[in-house]
Motif scaffolding. Structure first.
Motif, PDB file in Angstrom:
ATOM      1  N   ALA A  16      -0.262  -8.842   4.975  1.00  0.00           N
ATOM      2  CA  ALA A  16      -0.080 -10.230   4.549  1.00  0.00           C
ATOM      3  C   ALA A  16      -0.829 -10.500   3.242  1.00  0.00           C
ATOM      4  N   GLU A  17      -2.044  -9.980   3.138  1.00  0.00           N
ATOM      5  CA  GLU A  17      -2.827 -10.147   1.902  1.00  0.00           C
ATOM      6  C   GLU A  17      -2.140  -9.445   0.735  1.00  0.00           C
ATOM      7  N   LEU A  18      -1.591  -8.258   1.002  1.00  0.00           N
ATOM      8  CA  LEU A  18      -0.863  -7.536  -0.039  1.00  0.00           C
ATOM      9  C   LEU A  18       0.375  -8.320  -0.467  1.00  0.00           C
ATOM     10  N   ALA A  19       1.082  -8.891   0.501  1.00  0.00           N
ATOM     11  CA  ALA A  19       2.272  -9.692   0.182  1.00  0.00           C
ATOM     12  C   ALA A  19       1.908 -10.878  -0.702  1.00  0.00           C
ATOM     13  N   ASP A  20       0.783 -11.527  -0.414  1.00  0.00           N
ATOM     14  CA  ASP A  20       0.350 -12.656  -1.248  1.00  0.00           C
ATOM     15  C   ASP A  20      -0.012 -12.203  -2.654  1.00  0.00           C
ATOM     16  N   ASP A  21      -0.568 -11.001  -2.766  1.00  0.00           N
ATOM     17  CA  ASP A  21      -1.001 -10.494  -4.073  1.00  0.00           C
ATOM     18  C   ASP A  21       0.155  -9.998  -4.936  1.00  0.00           C
ATOM     19  N   VAL A  22       1.112  -9.296  -4.322  1.00  0.00           N
ATOM     20  CA  VAL A  22       2.145  -8.621  -5.135  1.00  0.00           C
ATOM     21  C   VAL A  22       3.559  -9.091  -4.828  1.00  0.00           C
ATOM     22  N   GLY A  23       3.738  -9.916  -3.804  1.00  0.00           N
ATOM     23  CA  GLY A  23       5.070 -10.350  -3.402  1.00  0.00           C
ATOM     24  C   GLY A  23       5.555  -9.518  -2.230  1.00  0.00           C
ATOM     25  N   LEU A  24       6.171 -10.170  -1.273  1.00  0.00           N
ATOM     26  CA  LEU A  24       6.622  -9.475  -0.065  1.00  0.00           C
ATOM     27  C   LEU A  24       7.554  -8.315  -0.396  1.00  0.00           C
ATOM     28  N   GLU A  25       8.391  -8.493  -1.406  1.00  0.00           N
ATOM     29  CA  GLU A  25       9.363  -7.450  -1.738  1.00  0.00           C
ATOM     30  C   GLU A  25       8.709  -6.171  -2.240  1.00  0.00           C
ATOM     31  N   HIS A  26       7.446  -6.239  -2.653  1.00  0.00           N
ATOM     32  CA  HIS A  26       6.730  -5.060  -3.154  1.00  0.00           C
ATOM     33  C   HIS A  26       5.819  -4.425  -2.097  1.00  0.00           C
ATOM     34  N   VAL A  27       5.818  -4.980  -0.904  1.00  0.00           N
ATOM     35  CA  VAL A  27       5.019  -4.398   0.170  1.00  0.00           C
ATOM     36  C   VAL A  27       5.766  -3.190   0.721  1.00  0.00           C
ATOM     37  N   THR A  28       5.131  -2.045   0.681  1.00  0.00           N
ATOM     38  CA  THR A  28       5.664  -0.817   1.261  1.00  0.00           C
ATOM     39  C   THR A  28       4.584  -0.223   2.158  1.00  0.00           C
ATOM     40  N   MET A  29       4.986   0.678   2.986  1.00  0.00           N
ATOM     41  CA  MET A  29       4.005   1.345   3.837  1.00  0.00           C
ATOM     42  C   MET A  29       3.021   2.146   2.989  1.00  0.00           C
ATOM     43  N   SER A  30       3.516   2.772   1.935  1.00  0.00           N
ATOM     44  CA  SER A  30       2.632   3.553   1.059  1.00  0.00           C
ATOM     45  C   SER A  30       1.628   2.662   0.347  1.00  0.00           C
ATOM     46  N   ALA A  31       2.103   1.507  -0.164  1.00  0.00           N
ATOM     47  CA  ALA A  31       1.193   0.592  -0.859  1.00  0.00           C
ATOM     48  C   ALA A  31       0.132   0.056   0.093  1.00  0.00           C
ATOM     49  N   LEU A  32       0.533  -0.228   1.319  1.00  0.00           N
ATOM     50  CA  LEU A  32      -0.425  -0.735   2.302  1.00  0.00           C
ATOM     51  C   LEU A  32      -1.423   0.350   2.698  1.00  0.00           C
ATOM     52  N   ALA A  33      -0.949   1.584   2.848  1.00  0.00           N
ATOM     53  CA  ALA A  33      -1.855   2.685   3.184  1.00  0.00           C
ATOM     54  C   ALA A  33      -2.898   2.867   2.084  1.00  0.00           C
ATOM     55  N   ARG A  34      -2.452   2.778   0.819  1.00  0.00           N
ATOM     56  CA  ARG A  34      -3.411   2.893  -0.301  1.00  0.00           C
ATOM     57  C   ARG A  34      -4.436   1.762  -0.233  1.00  0.00           C
ATOM     58  N   ARG A  35      -3.989   0.574   0.056  1.00  0.00           N
ATOM     59  CA  ARG A  35      -4.911  -0.579   0.132  1.00  0.00           C
ATOM     60  C   ARG A  35      -5.952  -0.368   1.224  1.00  0.00           C
ATOM     61  N   LEU A  36      -5.543   0.221   2.326  1.00  0.00           N
ATOM     62  CA  LEU A  36      -6.446   0.437   3.452  1.00  0.00           C
ATOM     63  C   LEU A  36      -7.216   1.747   3.348  1.00  0.00           C
ATOM     64  N   GLY A  37      -6.862   2.577   2.370  1.00  0.00           N
ATOM     65  CA  GLY A  37      -7.550   3.840   2.195  1.00  0.00           C
ATOM     66  C   GLY A  37      -7.236   4.859   3.272  1.00  0.00           C
ATOM     67  N   VAL A  38      -5.978   4.836   3.755  1.00  0.00           N
ATOM     68  CA  VAL A  38      -5.564   5.782   4.788  1.00  0.00           C
ATOM     69  C   VAL A  38      -4.272   6.464   4.357  1.00  0.00           C
ATOM     70  N   LYS A  39      -3.877   7.469   5.089  1.00  0.00           N
ATOM     71  CA  LYS A  39      -2.595   8.124   4.860  1.00  0.00           C
ATOM     72  C   LYS A  39      -1.489   7.274   5.477  1.00  0.00           C
ATOM     73  N   ASP A  40      -0.307   7.350   4.885  1.00  0.00           N
ATOM     74  CA  ASP A  40       0.825   6.559   5.385  1.00  0.00           C
ATOM     75  C   ASP A  40       1.001   6.721   6.900  1.00  0.00           C
ATOM     76  N   ALA A  41       0.899   7.964   7.358  1.00  0.00           N
ATOM     77  CA  ALA A  41       1.154   8.251   8.771  1.00  0.00           C
ATOM     78  C   ALA A  41       0.213   7.488   9.702  1.00  0.00           C
ATOM     79  N   SER A  42      -0.977   7.165   9.234  1.00  0.00           N
ATOM     80  CA  SER A  42      -1.943   6.440  10.077  1.00  0.00           C
ATOM     81  C   SER A  42      -1.434   5.067  10.477  1.00  0.00           C
ATOM     82  N   LEU A  43      -0.613   4.457   9.617  1.00  0.00           N
ATOM     83  CA  LEU A  43      -0.123   3.107   9.895  1.00  0.00           C
ATOM     84  C   LEU A  43       0.862   3.084  11.056  1.00  0.00           C
ATOM     85  N   TYR A  44       1.590   4.186  11.246  1.00  0.00           N
ATOM     86  CA  TYR A  44       2.640   4.208  12.257  1.00  0.00           C
ATOM     87  C   TYR A  44       2.097   4.248  13.681  1.00  0.00           C
ATOM     88  N   ALA A  45       0.798   4.417  13.825  1.00  0.00           N
ATOM     89  CA  ALA A  45       0.183   4.297  15.149  1.00  0.00           C
ATOM     90  C   ALA A  45       0.029   2.823  15.539  1.00  0.00           C
TER      91      ALA A  45
END
Length: 197
Positions: A16-45
């Motif tokens: 949600a914070e990422l969506a506010d910063d860059v726009g919902l259309e730019h939110v991707t799993m990869s972008a969110l993983a980078r923001r959280l400092g984790v690998k993409d696969a970690s989010l799918y848990a």
């Protein structure tokens, strides 16, 4: 294995914070993983994928927006309640543009997750409750709910897109729109002859 410290709620809030910063259309799993400092696969848990994440953001935003509107409307009725409702709605859209966008897009989410989120249902209850002061009966009450939602969303969406380039202040136009909406609700037209309702 899920990374320690990550939860579905934390992932959703970061999205949600990422969506506010860059726009919902730019939110991707990869972008969110980078923001959280984790690998993409970690989010799918914690979330099933991008559509699930967006649905969770929408539910979070609906809860937040509903709370803001309810607090603004507390103890008010009629025109005062309409103005409080509208101003809280618009301020939420200004403060959280990505989250607000999520509330306007149909997204898929696990029905069990959706059922636990009171925001969408409470938003409908608040809107109908606020409009009952105008003594509208069905089907006019539902038509009025749709009019209010269309007016508020239309104005805030155009405003966010830079659609008000005229020299007149959007604040002045907003105030006049709400005055006109109140007047219309107070003097709701009778159905036209031949109207199936």
């Amino acid at each position: 294995m899920a990374r320690a410290g990550l939860t579905a709620e934390r992932v959703t809030l970061a999205g949600a914070e990422l969506a506010d910063d860059v726009g919902l259309e730019h939110v991707t799993m990869s972008a969110l993983a980078r923001r959280l400092g984790v690998k993409d696969a970690s989010l799918y848990a914690h979330v099933r994928g991008l559509e699930d994440l967006r649905g969770r953001i929408a539910l979070l935003a609906a809860d937040e927006k509903t709370i803001r509107i309810a607090e603004a409307m507390a103890g008010r009725s009629g025109r005062d309640a309409l103005l409080a409702y509208a101003n809280a709605y618009r301020s939420y859209a200004h403060d959280h543009p990505g989250r607000y966008t999520a509330t306007q897009i149909p997204v898929g989410i696990d029905p069990e997750v959706a059922a636990k989120a009171p925001g969408p249902r409470r938003a409908v209850e608040l809107t109908y409750g606020m409009l009952r002061a105008y003594t509208l009966a069905e089907p006019d009450l539902t038509d009025a709910v749709r009019l209010v939602r269309s007016t508020l969303h239309g104005f805030t969406a155009l405003e966010a897109a830079g659609g008000f380039a005229h020299s007149r202040s959007p604040e002045d136009s907003w105030a006049r729109c709400l005055d006109a909406l109140h007047t219309l609700l107070e003097h709701w037209p009778s159905p036209a002859e031949g109207d199936p309702s």
